[in-house]
Scaffold this motif. Structure first.
Motif, PDB file in Angstrom:
ATOM      1  N   HIS A   1      34.856  28.556  -6.429  1.00 42.60           N
ATOM      2  CA  HIS A   1      36.280  28.780  -6.659  1.00 42.60           C
ATOM      3  C   HIS A   1      37.150  27.668  -6.050  1.00 42.60           C
ATOM      4  N   SER A   2      36.868  27.297  -4.806  1.00 34.92           N
ATOM      5  CA  SER A   2      37.724  26.360  -4.073  1.00 34.92           C
ATOM      6  C   SER A   2      37.391  24.892  -4.301  1.00 34.92           C
ATOM      7  N   ASP A   3      36.111  24.561  -4.384  1.00 34.29           N
ATOM      8  CA  ASP A   3      35.706  23.160  -4.468  1.00 34.29           C
ATOM      9  C   ASP A   3      35.384  22.710  -5.891  1.00 34.29           C
ATOM     10  N   VAL A   4      34.746  23.585  -6.653  1.00 36.51           N
ATOM     11  CA  VAL A   4      34.391  23.246  -8.031  1.00 36.51           C
ATOM     12  C   VAL A   4      35.539  23.614  -8.978  1.00 36.51           C
ATOM     13  N   LEU A   5      36.466  24.418  -8.478  1.00 34.32           N
ATOM     14  CA  LEU A   5      37.670  24.821  -9.208  1.00 34.32           C
ATOM     15  C   LEU A   5      37.387  25.713 -10.418  1.00 34.32           C
ATOM     16  N   VAL A   6      36.378  26.582 -10.271  1.00 35.43           N
ATOM     17  CA  VAL A   6      36.109  27.590 -11.298  1.00 35.43           C
ATOM     18  C   VAL A   6      37.281  28.558 -11.289  1.00 35.43           C
ATOM     19  N   GLU A   7      37.797  28.885 -12.453  1.00 37.61           N
ATOM     20  CA  GLU A   7      38.985  29.737 -12.550  1.00 37.61           C
ATOM     21  C   GLU A   7      38.684  31.235 -12.519  1.00 37.61           C
ATOM     22  N   VAL A   8      37.419  31.609 -12.609  1.00 35.35           N
ATOM     23  CA  VAL A   8      37.042  33.021 -12.548  1.00 35.35           C
ATOM     24  C   VAL A   8      37.297  33.515 -11.128  1.00 35.35           C
ATOM     25  N   PRO A   9      38.025  34.621 -10.961  1.00 37.51           N
ATOM     26  CA  PRO A   9      38.252  35.152  -9.614  1.00 37.51           C
ATOM     27  C   PRO A   9      36.935  35.505  -8.916  1.00 37.51           C
ATOM     28  N   ILE A  10      36.900  35.280  -7.633  1.00 42.50           N
ATOM     29  CA  ILE A  10      35.684  35.514  -6.850  1.00 42.50           C
ATOM     30  C   ILE A  10      35.158  36.930  -7.042  1.00 42.50           C
ATOM     31  N   ASP A  11      36.042  37.913  -7.073  1.00 40.89           N
ATOM     32  CA  ASP A  11      35.584  39.304  -7.190  1.00 40.89           C
ATOM     33  C   ASP A  11      35.034  39.645  -8.570  1.00 40.89           C
ATOM     34  N   GLN A  12      35.170  38.724  -9.524  1.00 40.83           N
ATOM     35  CA  GLN A  12      34.624  38.952 -10.868  1.00 40.83           C
ATOM     36  C   GLN A  12      33.362  38.132 -11.133  1.00 40.83           C
TER      37      GLN A  12
END
Length: 89
Positions: free
Chosen positions: A12-23
């Motif tokens: 989420h933070s470094d690779v910038l994946v837009e999927v929310p962590i909880d999902q």
């Protein structure tokens, strides 16, 4: 933070994946579910190596051993165990 949560944070933070962590789920495809490209895989590799003090072999990336979030977790756990064997009491 446990290894799975650390990997999710990296995604989420470094690779910038837009999927929310909880999902994020273990069987999610890094390419199809998270839209990762080759640069994303490089960043994931570097960040995991630093976070877990491991070396991810080139063949793990090149042969598709990191296809899903679960694959990344399994590899990190295996390599971490090899690098940091459990202490005996």
């Amino acid at each position: 933070m446990n290894p799975l949560q650390t990997i999710k944070r990296i995604l989420h933070s470094d690779v910038l994946v837009e999927v929310p962590i909880d999902q994020m789920r273990l069987n999610d495809s890094l390419r199809e579910s998270y839209g990762m490209d080759s640069l994303g895989f490089v960043e994931l590799r570097v960040q995991c190596e630093e976070a877990f003090d491991i070396d991810i072999p080139d063949e793990a990336v090149a042969t598709g051993q990191l296809s899903t979030l679960g694959d990344v977790l399994a590899l990190v756990e295996r390599l971490s165990g090899a690098v940091h064997p459990p202490a005996t009491t």
